[in-house]
Design an enzyme around this catalytic site. Structure first.
Site, mmCIF file in Angstrom:
data_model
loop_
_atom_site.group_PDB
_atom_site.id
_atom_site.type_symbol
_atom_site.label_atom_id
_atom_site.label_comp_id
_atom_site.label_asym_id
_atom_site.label_seq_id
_atom_site.Cartn_x
_atom_site.Cartn_y
_atom_site.Cartn_z
ATOM 1 N N CYS A 1 0.817 -1.222 0.000
ATOM 2 C CA CYS A 1 0.000 0.000 0.000
ATOM 3 C C CYS A 1 0.848 1.269 0.000
ATOM 4 O O CYS A 1 0.326 2.359 -0.243
ATOM 5 C CB CYS A 1 -0.953 0.006 1.186
ATOM 6 S SG CYS A 1 -2.007 -1.443 1.263
ATOM 7 N N HIS B 1 -2.859 7.369 2.361
ATOM 8 C CA HIS B 1 -3.338 6.058 1.930
ATOM 9 C C HIS B 1 -4.743 5.827 2.474
ATOM 10 O O HIS B 1 -5.026 6.129 3.632
ATOM 11 C CB HIS B 1 -2.390 4.964 2.432
ATOM 12 C CG HIS B 1 -2.920 3.589 2.174
ATOM 13 N ND1 HIS B 1 -3.383 3.193 0.942
ATOM 14 C CD2 HIS B 1 -3.074 2.521 3.000
ATOM 15 C CE1 HIS B 1 -3.795 1.950 1.012
ATOM 16 N NE2 HIS B 1 -3.627 1.514 2.245
ATOM 17 N N ASN C 1 -10.106 0.129 0.119
ATOM 18 C CA ASN C 1 -8.634 0.195 0.098
ATOM 19 C C ASN C 1 -8.143 -0.454 -1.198
ATOM 20 O O ASN C 1 -8.260 -1.668 -1.366
ATOM 21 C CB ASN C 1 -8.095 -0.543 1.330
ATOM 22 C CG ASN C 1 -6.577 -0.526 1.409
ATOM 23 O OD1 ASN C 1 -5.897 -0.140 0.468
ATOM 24 N ND2 ASN C 1 -6.053 -0.968 2.531
HETATM 25 N N1 ACO Z 1 -18.181 -8.111 9.924
HETATM 26 C C1 ACO Z 1 -18.632 -8.342 11.158
HETATM 27 N N2 ACO Z 1 -17.823 -8.651 12.184
HETATM 28 C C2 ACO Z 1 -16.497 -8.705 11.929
HETATM 29 C C3 ACO Z 1 -15.975 -8.465 10.661
HETATM 30 C C4 ACO Z 1 -16.871 -8.158 9.628
HETATM 31 N N3 ACO Z 1 -16.468 -7.891 8.368
HETATM 32 N N4 ACO Z 1 -14.623 -8.592 10.733
HETATM 33 C C5 ACO Z 1 -14.330 -8.893 11.990
HETATM 34 N N5 ACO Z 1 -15.462 -8.978 12.713
HETATM 35 C C6 ACO Z 1 -15.596 -9.266 14.136
HETATM 36 C C7 ACO Z 1 -14.445 -10.067 14.691
HETATM 37 O O1 ACO Z 1 -14.634 -11.444 14.457
HETATM 38 C C8 ACO Z 1 -14.542 -9.738 16.161
HETATM 39 O O2 ACO Z 1 -15.567 -10.531 16.734
HETATM 40 P P1 ACO Z 1 -15.417 -11.098 18.243
HETATM 41 O O3 ACO Z 1 -15.327 -9.873 19.102
HETATM 42 O O4 ACO Z 1 -16.645 -11.894 18.404
HETATM 43 O O5 ACO Z 1 -14.128 -11.884 18.237
HETATM 44 C C9 ACO Z 1 -15.027 -8.291 16.173
HETATM 45 O O6 ACO Z 1 -15.593 -8.046 14.868
HETATM 46 C C10 ACO Z 1 -13.933 -7.292 16.429
HETATM 47 O O7 ACO Z 1 -12.815 -7.640 15.594
HETATM 48 P P2 ACO Z 1 -11.522 -6.749 15.592
HETATM 49 O O8 ACO Z 1 -10.544 -7.312 14.609
HETATM 50 O O9 ACO Z 1 -11.067 -6.556 16.997
HETATM 51 O O10 ACO Z 1 -12.113 -5.399 15.028
HETATM 52 P P3 ACO Z 1 -11.449 -3.983 14.970
HETATM 53 O O11 ACO Z 1 -12.251 -3.025 15.729
HETATM 54 O O12 ACO Z 1 -9.977 -4.031 15.236
HETATM 55 O O13 ACO Z 1 -11.657 -3.633 13.445
HETATM 56 C C11 ACO Z 1 -10.340 -3.544 11.436
HETATM 57 C C12 ACO Z 1 -11.035 -4.431 12.454
HETATM 58 C C13 ACO Z 1 -11.408 -2.718 10.735
HETATM 59 C C14 ACO Z 1 -9.620 -4.384 10.427
HETATM 60 C C15 ACO Z 1 -9.378 -2.611 12.203
HETATM 61 O O14 ACO Z 1 -8.501 -3.366 13.017
HETATM 62 C C16 ACO Z 1 -8.584 -1.780 11.282
HETATM 63 O O15 ACO Z 1 -9.073 -0.860 10.694
HETATM 64 N N6 ACO Z 1 -7.307 -2.041 11.169
HETATM 65 C C17 ACO Z 1 -6.470 -1.310 10.260
HETATM 66 C C18 ACO Z 1 -6.068 -2.191 9.222
HETATM 67 C C19 ACO Z 1 -6.489 -1.799 7.851
HETATM 68 O O16 ACO Z 1 -7.237 -0.896 7.597
HETATM 69 N N7 ACO Z 1 -5.910 -2.528 6.978
HETATM 70 C C20 ACO Z 1 -6.062 -2.324 5.613
HETATM 71 C C21 ACO Z 1 -4.912 -2.945 4.935
HETATM 72 S S1 ACO Z 1 -3.463 -2.402 5.569
HETATM 73 C C22 ACO Z 1 -3.098 -0.999 4.891
HETATM 74 O O17 ACO Z 1 -3.619 -0.672 3.894
HETATM 75 C C23 ACO Z 1 -2.135 -0.199 5.599
#
Ligand code: ACO
Length: 324
Positions: free
Chosen positions: A118, A251, A281
């Site tokens: 990315c 990004h 993304n």
């Molecule tokens: N729909 C519904 N529930 C979901 C989904 C979904 N698509 N995905 C995960 N969950 C659930 C998980 O299973 C978990 O359930 P549980 O509590 O029963 O175990 C719950 O939601 C929370 O999961 P987390 O992973 O803790 O959620 P978080 O609040 O961290 O959000 C996310 C996840 C959106 C990926 C966040 O961590 C984030 O934004 N991270 C940044 C990474 C990113 O944006 N990466 C993109 C690529 S990297 C880059 O481009 C730099």
């Protein structure tokens, strides 16, 4: 020493739009639960563009390149450098840049790919800037292009809802006026596991895991801290204050990362370009697509100062500060 100046930009998004509701309904047929509410609250994403099966990164890249060349009023024959940033190349080799060069009907200049996930577009732009400043290129095409849908595990709801496909491009020309003022690139390979697609093709087989895997929370934290520091560093190098930045084009991974970053840098929302809501993304394509959109709709104006920032797998990050 000449500056590298952006004289044109272009973007291409595959026509098929998949909304969160459509994606949730499709995943539900395989007993995978997600919802528009969850995706919007956690990421800000409302829809993504998905390439048709068989569509390749070089095809998307070529469309974006043609738009950028038309915008710049440059003939492909004038290009002496083509760099494509991608993590989803058409082939192991030749590079996607060589395929684009052939599609454009250009010949003879240098063409190669940059792989920084990315952060790829910012890496490629900084590389092209170095070529131009060193006098090794006069007219360069820099593209970020991805078919990320091809490396997603569509049974993993924690990643498959986050990404989309697309391509963005800029044309750079040697100029006596700025131009790119400073660029700053970083990597920390010890963090490779928090975001990777750790597979390959060897001995006629897929070896390892061909799908993207991510520790979302680790990526989130590292993205905010690394981009904040990178912004401070690149501004210091160029002797430009944060207040002097007209537009931040970060990004587009997650609107929450973008909001945190803006707050940490004290850059108001009105100066931040956000496309993650309608593009999702698109990895290396996200920064040039956002830049092109804001340039074409008149937000980014000639003479303004723009900070572009990338962050992603590797772990990699970086910034380019430019006057447009
Ligand atoms: N729909 C519904 N529930 C979901 C989904 C979904 N698509 N995905 C995960 N969950 C659930 C998980 O299973 C978990 O359930 P549980 O509590 O029963 O175990 C719950 O939601 C929370 O999961 P987390 O992973 O803790 O959620 P978080 O609040 O961290 O959000 C996310 C996840 C959106 C990926 C966040 O961590 C984030 O934004 N991270 C940044 C990474 C990113 O944006 N990466 C993109 C690529 S990297 C880059 O481009 C730099």
């Amino acid at each position: 020493m000449p500056y590298a100046k952006i004289i044109g930009s272009g973007g291409y998004l595959p026509p098929r739009v998949v909304t969160n509701d459509e994606l949730a309904a499709e995943l539900a047929t395989r007993n995978i639960e997600t919802s528009d509410t969850w995706i919007v609250e956690r990421t800000g994403i409302r829809q993504r563009h998905i390439a048709d099966p068989g569509a390749t990164t070089s095809q998307l890249a070529t469309r974006a390149a043609q738009a950028a060349l038309a915008d710049a009023g440059i003939d492909a024959g004038e290009l002496d450098l083509i760099i494509v940033a991608t993590s989803t190349p058409d082939f192991v080799f030749p590079s996607t840049a060589c395929l684009v060069q052939a599609n454009l009907g250009a010949k003879g200049g240098a063409a190669f790919d940059v792989q920084a996930v990315c952060s790829g577009f910012v890496y490629a732009l900084a590389t092209a800037d170095a070529f131009v400043r060193a006098g090794r290129a006069k007219t360069a095409l820099v593209i970020g292009a991805e078919v990320f849908s091809s490396i997603l595990d569509w049974s993993d709801r924690s990643t498959c809802v986050l990404f989309g496909d697309g391509a963005g491009a800029v044309v750079l020309k040697a100029s006596e006026e700025p131009g790119i003022m400073a660029a700053q690139l970083n990597a920390d390979g010890s963090q490779m596991k928090i975001l990777c697609a750790a597979g390959n093709v060897a001995h006629g087989k897929v070896v390892g895991d061909p799908f993207l895997r991510m520790d979302g929370q680790a990526v989130f934290k590292l993205a905010v801290t690394s981009l904040t520091q990178s912004a401070l560093d690149v501004c210091k190098e160029a002797d430009v204050s944060l207040e002097a930045i007209d537009w931040l084009v970060p990004h587009q991974a997650n609107v929450r990362i973008i909001n945190f970053l803006g707050r940490r840098l004290n850059i108001p929302d009105e100066k931040v370009v956000v496309t993650v809501d309608h593009h999702a993304n698109t990895s290396a394509a996200s920064v040039p697509l956002a830049f092109d959109e804001a340039r074409r709709d008149g937000r980014i104006k000639p003479g303004q100062t723009v900070l572009m920032q990338g962050v992603g797998g590797g772990f990699t990050w970086g910034s380019v500060l430019t006057r447009v």
